[in-house]
Design an enzyme around this catalytic site. Structure first.
Site, short mmCIF file in Angstrom:
data_model
loop_
_atom_site.label_atom_id
_atom_site.label_comp_id
_atom_site.label_asym_id
_atom_site.label_seq_id
_atom_site.Cartn_x
_atom_site.Cartn_y
_atom_site.Cartn_z
N MET A 8 0.84 -1.18 0.00
CA MET A 8 0.00 0.00 0.00
C MET A 8 0.89 1.24 0.00
O MET A 8 2.08 1.16 0.23
CB MET A 8 -0.93 -0.01 1.21
N PRO A 9 0.29 2.38 -0.16
CA PRO A 9 1.09 3.59 -0.35
C PRO A 9 1.64 4.19 0.94
O PRO A 9 1.15 3.93 2.03
CB PRO A 9 0.09 4.55 -0.99
#
Length: 63
Positions: free
Chosen positions: A1-2
């Site tokens: 995920m970011p």
């Protein structure tokens, strides 16, 4: 995920930052899926004397 990197002028309260990171996390999970635990957010507070727009420091008068 970011991992999000947010740079902003100092002066926001902890409550504002809590709301910001909660909303960024919520929208990220809504759009990309995954778990909130996988979203990292780093906030850097920058002094106005270290930020310029249009060639003018934010500590200087603006026209």
């Amino acid at each position: 995920m970011p991992t999000y990197h947010i740079e902003m002028m100092e002066g926001r309260t902890i409550e504002q930052k809590k709301k910001l990171v909660a909303e960024i996390t919520r929208v990220t999970v809504e759009v990309l899926g995954g778990s909130p635990d996988s979203v990292d957010i780093l906030i850097t507070d920058v002094k106005r004397e270290n930020w310029a727009t249009g060639g003018v420091l934010w500590t200087e008068p603006r026209s």
